[in-house]
Scaffold this active site. Structure first.
Site, PDB file in Angstrom:
ATOM      1  N   ALA A   1      -4.500 -10.297  -7.119  1.00  0.00           N
ATOM      2  CA  ALA A   1      -4.397  -9.053  -6.346  1.00  0.00           C
ATOM      3  C   ALA A   1      -2.980  -8.484  -6.377  1.00  0.00           C
ATOM      4  O   ALA A   1      -2.785  -7.287  -6.648  1.00  0.00           O
ATOM      5  CB  ALA A   1      -4.825  -9.324  -4.909  1.00  0.00           C
TER       6      ALA A   1
ATOM      7  N   THR B   1       0.567 -21.059  10.414  1.00  0.00           N
ATOM      8  CA  THR B   1       1.882 -20.961   9.774  1.00  0.00           C
ATOM      9  C   THR B   1       1.875 -20.206   8.435  1.00  0.00           C
ATOM     10  O   THR B   1       2.900 -20.155   7.759  1.00  0.00           O
ATOM     11  CB  THR B   1       2.489 -22.366   9.572  1.00  0.00           C
ATOM     12  OG1 THR B   1       1.490 -23.220   8.994  1.00  0.00           O
ATOM     13  CG2 THR B   1       2.936 -22.977  10.890  1.00  0.00           C
TER      14      THR B   1
ATOM     15  N   GLU C   1      -2.078  -4.969  -8.351  1.00  0.00           N
ATOM     16  CA  GLU C   1      -1.684  -3.815  -7.512  1.00  0.00           C
ATOM     17  C   GLU C   1      -0.274  -3.345  -7.856  1.00  0.00           C
ATOM     18  O   GLU C   1      -0.034  -2.151  -8.066  1.00  0.00           O
ATOM     19  CB  GLU C   1      -1.739  -4.197  -6.020  1.00  0.00           C
ATOM     20  CG  GLU C   1      -3.154  -4.282  -5.460  1.00  0.00           C
ATOM     21  CD  GLU C   1      -3.192  -4.502  -3.947  1.00  0.00           C
ATOM     22  OE1 GLU C   1      -2.114  -4.757  -3.346  1.00  0.00           O
ATOM     23  OE2 GLU C   1      -4.282  -4.431  -3.362  1.00  0.00           O
TER      24      GLU C   1
ATOM     25  N   SER D   1       1.533 -18.654   4.634  1.00  0.00           N
ATOM     26  CA  SER D   1       1.821 -19.158   3.284  1.00  0.00           C
ATOM     27  C   SER D   1       3.047 -18.436   2.738  1.00  0.00           C
ATOM     28  O   SER D   1       3.486 -17.431   3.304  1.00  0.00           O
ATOM     29  CB  SER D   1       0.613 -18.917   2.375  1.00  0.00           C
ATOM     30  OG  SER D   1       0.335 -17.533   2.300  1.00  0.00           O
TER      31      SER D   1
ATOM     32  N   GLY E   1       1.130 -12.909 -13.344  1.00  0.00           N
ATOM     33  CA  GLY E   1       0.022 -13.149 -12.411  1.00  0.00           C
ATOM     34  C   GLY E   1      -0.895 -11.947 -12.365  1.00  0.00           C
ATOM     35  O   GLY E   1      -0.432 -10.833 -12.098  1.00  0.00           O
TER      36      GLY E   1
ATOM     37  N   LYS F   1       0.829  -1.214   0.000  1.00  0.00           N
ATOM     38  CA  LYS F   1       0.000   0.000   0.000  1.00  0.00           C
ATOM     39  C   LYS F   1       0.863   1.263   0.000  1.00  0.00           C
ATOM     40  O   LYS F   1       0.464   2.306  -0.528  1.00  0.00           O
ATOM     41  CB  LYS F   1      -0.969   0.014   1.201  1.00  0.00           C
ATOM     42  CG  LYS F   1      -1.946  -1.145   1.272  1.00  0.00           C
ATOM     43  CD  LYS F   1      -2.627  -1.505   0.020  1.00  0.00           C
ATOM     44  CE  LYS F   1      -2.602  -2.814  -0.629  1.00  0.00           C
ATOM     45  NZ  LYS F   1      -2.327  -4.104  -0.250  1.00  0.00           N
TER      46      LYS F   1
ATOM     47  N   HIS G   1     -25.486  14.290  -1.337  1.00  0.00           N
ATOM     48  CA  HIS G   1     -25.201  14.742  -2.699  1.00  0.00           C
ATOM     49  C   HIS G   1     -24.078  15.766  -2.665  1.00  0.00           C
ATOM     50  O   HIS G   1     -24.085  16.627  -1.785  1.00  0.00           O
ATOM     51  CB  HIS G   1     -26.460  15.365  -3.317  1.00  0.00           C
ATOM     52  CG  HIS G   1     -26.211  15.954  -4.676  1.00  0.00           C
ATOM     53  ND1 HIS G   1     -26.006  15.177  -5.786  1.00  0.00           N
ATOM     54  CD2 HIS G   1     -26.094  17.245  -5.078  1.00  0.00           C
ATOM     55  CE1 HIS G   1     -25.793  15.952  -6.829  1.00  0.00           C
ATOM     56  NE2 HIS G   1     -25.845  17.225  -6.432  1.00  0.00           N
TER      57      HIS G   1
ATOM     58  N   GLY H   1       0.307 -16.599  -7.008  1.00  0.00           N
ATOM     59  CA  GLY H   1      -0.394 -17.227  -5.900  1.00  0.00           C
ATOM     60  C   GLY H   1       0.549 -17.563  -4.752  1.00  0.00           C
ATOM     61  O   GLY H   1       1.752 -17.318  -4.836  1.00  0.00           O
TER      62      GLY H   1
END
Ligand SMILES: Cc1cc2nc3c(=O)[nH]c(=O)nc-3n(C[C@H](O)[C@H](O)[C@H](O)COP(=O)(O)OP(=O)(O)OC[C@H]3O[C@@H](n4cnc5c(N)ncnc54)[C@H](O)[C@@H]3O)c2cc1C
Ligand SMILES: NC(=O)c1ccc[n+]([C@@H]2O[C@H](COP(=O)([O-])OP(=O)(O)OC[C@H]3O[C@@H](n4cnc5c(N)ncnc54)[C@H](O)[C@@H]3O)[C@@H](O)[C@H]2O)c1
Length: 465
Positions: free
Chosen positions: A180, A139, A184, A141, A177, A52, A442, A266
């Site tokens: 996400a 644990t 990003e 990934s 890939g 980010k 609005h 992944g």
């Protein structure tokens, strides 16, 4: 060599393990957390936070380059070193914060090392044997890597574990890939002046499942960078320190080259590191060791599983919640409790953001659930036009029988906020008329959502008139 006995052993000190620990210590101090890697969490070190930070830099670069749209003259120069330095400085601030929380735990609650099960109540960590009434597997990934790419590219092969440590932005990169991480980072790097090629093997993009939104997202991403979807990678190698990649697309061969290749294909569950086959052979992989979704328990064993280790969609808030449930149930065992799951919520921090709330188009179709569907384009949405971010669309799904909102997929500016409102509404079981009975200010982005809700209401029997 020593032998110890605990009430609860937690394996892994990431978001899920730390969340479990916070629950367990409310009831017993006879707890041990065993952790193999750093104690400052994947989220802070190589995940949510550094990604980010890079995206935020890209946002500023893009806004600055497009300021002339608003009549503001501007000369933008991106400093490739300073950009990465800010990412690393603030990443270190966040990891420092995560580490400080663990530093407050008593030393006797922590053990560095890799845990392996000998049986359901006995673990081995290095030379030590540890007995425990219950245990929690948290644990996490690790990034999936093609061993051939690794052998061919060596230090030129990056993953999310290494990219945030680069001393400067690269000149060019191939991102493989289109999930996400790929979306990003590819878009952020392109907006920061890096020459980016993004490769995908299918039509999926950033976790969106709605076919119309996928097409729209593909068109928007393609405007900004060289996006090659539906491709098969045939060969990668190094030539004069450059990465060369050969691929096939629509029976045509192609070649791209760049300074680095980022593998974003992944993540792999770390369950195989735990010797669970000593308990049952099928527990060696996560497909065989599925935990109960409402209790986190593994079969009827005194073992609970939480976080990325057991999910195909790795999300920080889900890891924290699963850790909480596992922690509560590990101390209650065998009197364990079921917890209601969160409504699905995922957000990809691209521009426009890609988000889902509740059930996706694909999930509804797969489960053969009847649903009504309504779309609204943000092409001429008032507030989005003011922001010069009038692109994308929203798709809403409603139940024809109950009139409840079932799910939503969004490809719009600031979808993170709209998706939260929708996920909260779905979790509360609100109907489309109930949502339309609420105030809409609005001019705001939520007005587009109201238009979509009005269209969805028109699709629902009995409400159509
Ligand atoms: C680039 C990137 C961006 C992301 N962005 C977001 C985002 O914006 N929003 C979001 O919600 N999610 C995001 N995520 C996902 C989020 O980071 C994860 O869901 C979350 O960090 C998972 O936490 P965890 O506790 O399951 O695993 P981890 O934090 O990875 O913790 C697992 C721990 O277990 C230890 N371990 C492994 N094997 C053993 C063993 N045998 N014995 C002892 N210890 C062991 C590891 O060393 C590690 O410390 C992102 C992920 C990545 C990679
Ligand atoms: N904003 C967020 O919440 C956020 C951000 C980053 C990561 N994450 C989480 O991290 C996890 C991992 O992210 P990810 O993007 O690596 O995984 P992913 O599973 O979401 O996406 C991987 C993508 O790579 C593609 N792919 C696989 N092999 C390929 C190949 N050989 N060639 C071309 N494409 C290939 C797949 O089709 C898929 O679209 C996800 O579960 C995600 O939830 C979340």
């Amino acid at each position: 060599m020593s032998q110890h006995s605990y009430d609860v052993v937690i394996i892994g000190a990431g978001t899920a393990g730390q969340s479990a620990y916070n629950q367990v210590v409310k009831h017993t101090s006879n707890v041990l957390v065993v952790n193999a890697g750093p104690w400052d969490t994947t989220c802070a070190r190589v995940g949510c936070m550094p990604s980010k930070l890079l995206i935020e830099a890209a946002k500023y670069a893009h806004a600055s380059q497009h300021a002339s749209e608003f009549g503001i003259d501007n000369q933008t120069r991106i400093d490739p070193k300073a950009t990465m330095q800010r990412v690393q400085q603030l990443r270190d601030y966040f990891t420092g914060h995560a580490q400080a929380l663990v530093d407050q735990w008593p030393d006797e609650h922590k053990k560095q090392g890799k845990a392996r099960y000998l049986d359901a109540n006995t673990l081995e960590v290095g030379q030590d044997t540890i007995c425990t009434k219950t245990s929690i597997i948290a644990t996490g990934s690790t990034p999936r890597i093609d061993p051939q790419w690794q052998q061919a590219l060596m230090h030129k092969l990056l993953t999310s574990d290494s990219i945030f440590n680069l001393p400067a932005l690269p000149k060019s990169i191939i991102v493989v890939g289109n999930g996400a991480i790929g979306i990003e980072l590819a878009q952020a790097l392109a907006r920061l002046g890096v020459e980016v090629t993004l490769m995908g093997k299918g039509s999926d993009i950033g976790g969106l499942s709605n076919p119309d939104l996928r097409k729209l997202a593909t068109a928007l991403i393609t405007k900004e960078l060289n996006y090659i979807d539906h491709s098969t990678i045939e060969q990668v190698y190094l030539q004069d320190d450059q990465v060369i990649l050969h691929y096939q697309r629509n029976q045509q061969s192609g070649q791209v080259e760049a300074e680095y290749l980022l593998a974003a294909i992944g993540r792999e569950s770390s369950i195989h590191t735990l010797g669970l086959d000593n308990i049952a052979p099928n527990y060696q992989t996560i497909k065989g060791a599925i935990q109960h979704p409402l209790t986190m328990q593994l079969d009827d064993l005194p073992i609970f599983i939480a976080g990325d280790v057991s999910t195909t969609q790795a999300l920080q808030h889900e890891a924290a919640n699963a850790g909480r449930i596992a922690g509560i149930n590990a101390v209650r065992y065998p009197d364990i409790k079921q917890f209601e799951p969160y409504t699905g919520l995922s957000i990809v921090f691209s521009q426009p953001q890609m988000a889902t709330a509740g059930q996706t188009h694909q999930a509804l179709e797969k489960a053969k659930i009847a649903f009504a569907c309504a779309e609204v384009s943000y092409r001429s949405q008032g507030r989005a036009t003011i922001q010069d971010k009038n692109e994308g669309a929203i798709q809403l799904y409603g139940c024809p029988q109950t009139h409840k909102l079932l799910g939503a997929e969004l490809l719009v500016n600031e979808a993170e906020h709209l998706a939260h409102l929708l996920a909260w509404s779905i979790q509360q079981g609100l109907t489309v008329p109930q949502l339309l009975a609420m105030p809409f200010y609005h001019p705001v982005l939520e007005e587009g959502l109201r238009t979509a809700l009005v269209r969805l209401r028109a699709q629902l029997p009995e409400l159509a008139s």
